[in-house]
Scaffold this active site. Sequence first.
Site, PDB file in Angstrom:
ATOM      1  N   ARG A 174       5.766  26.084   2.602  1.00 40.46           N
ATOM      2  CA  ARG A 174       6.431  24.916   2.008  1.00 40.46           C
ATOM      3  C   ARG A 174       5.489  23.719   2.127  1.00 40.46           C
ATOM      4  O   ARG A 174       4.930  23.463   3.191  1.00 40.46           O
ATOM      5  CB  ARG A 174       7.724  24.620   2.746  1.00 40.46           C
ATOM      6  CG  ARG A 174       8.366  23.370   2.214  1.00 40.46           C
ATOM      7  CD  ARG A 174       9.592  22.975   2.977  1.00 40.46           C
ATOM      8  NE  ARG A 174      10.034  21.681   2.510  1.00 40.46           N
ATOM      9  CZ  ARG A 174      10.581  20.747   3.274  1.00 40.46           C
ATOM     10  NH1 ARG A 174      10.771  20.969   4.548  1.00 40.46           N
ATOM     11  NH2 ARG A 174      10.953  19.612   2.757  1.00 40.46           N
TER      12      ARG A 174
ATOM     13  N   HIS B  24      12.479  17.369  -1.625  1.00 42.31           N
ATOM     14  CA  HIS B  24      13.584  18.307  -1.405  1.00 42.31           C
ATOM     15  C   HIS B  24      13.752  19.258  -2.597  1.00 42.31           C
ATOM     16  O   HIS B  24      14.819  19.821  -2.807  1.00 42.31           O
ATOM     17  CB  HIS B  24      14.932  17.591  -1.161  1.00 42.31           C
ATOM     18  CG  HIS B  24      15.022  16.869   0.152  1.00 42.31           C
ATOM     19  ND1 HIS B  24      15.568  15.615   0.272  1.00 42.31           N
ATOM     20  CD2 HIS B  24      14.634  17.227   1.394  1.00 42.31           C
ATOM     21  CE1 HIS B  24      15.513  15.223   1.529  1.00 42.31           C
ATOM     22  NE2 HIS B  24      14.942  16.193   2.233  1.00 42.31           N
TER      23      HIS B  24
ATOM     24  N   ARG C  69      14.318   6.300   7.966  1.00 44.46           N
ATOM     25  CA  ARG C  69      13.623   5.675   6.826  1.00 44.46           C
ATOM     26  C   ARG C  69      14.521   4.649   6.130  1.00 44.46           C
ATOM     27  O   ARG C  69      15.731   4.856   6.027  1.00 44.46           O
ATOM     28  CB  ARG C  69      13.225   6.747   5.808  1.00 44.46           C
ATOM     29  CG  ARG C  69      12.416   7.870   6.418  1.00 44.46           C
ATOM     30  CD  ARG C  69      12.140   8.967   5.409  1.00 44.46           C
ATOM     31  NE  ARG C  69      11.780  10.202   6.094  1.00 44.46           N
ATOM     32  CZ  ARG C  69      11.911  11.416   5.574  1.00 44.46           C
ATOM     33  NH1 ARG C  69      12.394  11.573   4.352  1.00 44.46           N
ATOM     34  NH2 ARG C  69      11.569  12.484   6.261  1.00 44.46           N
TER      35      ARG C  69
ATOM     36  N   GLU D 127      16.053  27.231   1.027  1.00 41.58           N
ATOM     37  CA  GLU D 127      14.665  26.958   0.630  1.00 41.58           C
ATOM     38  C   GLU D 127      13.765  28.167   0.859  1.00 41.58           C
ATOM     39  O   GLU D 127      12.888  28.450   0.049  1.00 41.58           O
ATOM     40  CB  GLU D 127      14.109  25.766   1.419  1.00 41.58           C
ATOM     41  CG  GLU D 127      14.698  24.431   0.984  1.00 41.58           C
ATOM     42  CD  GLU D 127      15.456  23.754   2.101  1.00 41.58           C
ATOM     43  OE1 GLU D 127      16.172  24.478   2.837  1.00 41.58           O
ATOM     44  OE2 GLU D 127      15.346  22.529   2.240  1.00 41.58           O
TER      45      GLU D 127
END
Length: 421
Positions: free
Chosen positions: A114, A202, A258, A407
Amino acid sequence: MEIWDAFNKSADAFSPNILRVSFMPSLPVLVLNSGSSSIKFSAYEAGNCERRKLHEGAVDGIGTDLGTFWIKDAEGKKLIDQSPALPNRAVAFKLVADALHSGQFPPPAAIGHRMVSGGPTVKENQLITPALIDEMESYTAFAPLHTPIAVYIMRQALLLFPGVPNFVCLDTYFHRTMPEEAWHMPIPEEYTAIGVRRYGYHGLSYESIVHQLAEQTPQRLIVAHLGNGASITAIRNGKCVDTSMGLTPTGGIISGTRTGDIDPGVLLFVLRRIAAETPNTADAADKLEAFASKKAGLLGVSGVTNDMRGLREAIAQGDPRARMAVTLFTRTVAKWIGSFMAVLGGLDMLVFTGGIGENDIASRAEICAGLGPLGIVLDPTRNNVRGEALISAESSFVAVRVIPPAEDLMIVNHVVRLLQK
Ligand code: AMP
């Protein structure tokens, strides 16, 4: 929906042209997914249509004296469970490679990595070469928290698994279908020309939701991936048309540490304060990055934690700063849902995914509380679940679902497709 059925079906739908002409026997495919302080991995027996989990594991706590290292089989039985010192990522990845070479596990025939960002030039999932790693590393500024460890693991995997093809699978890939009006930032052209634009992240999670929905994918879909990093994506006919994260994963929705989107004047204000006491420009940039990416968001506002479970506990004890942090989060998500309904011209389905999206019942309720006039109504009883479910009320115009992301299976799908090329 049974996730395995969906993936076995979607593996078929994924690359119909190739699958018609080439048969691939089942092979062990290793998936590597590195974070700033962890390396997660899983292995699947994968062929044309088969996806069977073999094992999964993680090393966590890199940079500490007391990390964790575990491997579980497909039934969840722990095969390795250790608490080693993990002074650096070299020690951490060697533990993984040594265990996978021990003979206890089938050696991988291919490895999928990934990768959060390949910058402006690496846009396709593809075979990894040393030159490709150098190219991706040159764009570290696009995902500064993620790229350094990911490229390190890629180099080590080429060394420690000689002869095994390694493939990069990008979180930006799903967003490649965005129209220019979604990715073009309102900045001078000279910066657009060097790749300053919206990329979106994402993507493997979003792809995996569309693949799980398969033929149930509606025309107008919004997926909210709400985890420690949070983003939201507008999808038309299975393809991304807009997304909240921008040049870096710091943009968009307020998340764990964030800011999300913020008035640029705030950054200038903070930069001037930092610059007054930091003569070196690179150090000043690092401090500004820490402000926006590591110290802000739910952590910065609450002063308690970036973790939603901890915030819910603090709220239960009456902590007003924790309450404000979560309110900023849920309100921002609701605002993005409304704006993406404007982009899509309405909405057929809203999907929540990610650690918060799947598990935090209260966040889903708070996000949807004011969206009734837009046709989004939750059923409180149905919403009282963790994991996959339909949670909208019968009266809701929009179907609201919870679907865990997959994922790793998406990476396996990409690896199988690339092996067959
Ligand atoms: P992720 O980055 O997708 O692993 O998601 C991490 C976030 O999910 C953290 O903020 C966790 O607190 C949150 N989370 C995980 N499990 C739960 C839970 N049972 N209830 C509330 N939040 C949760």
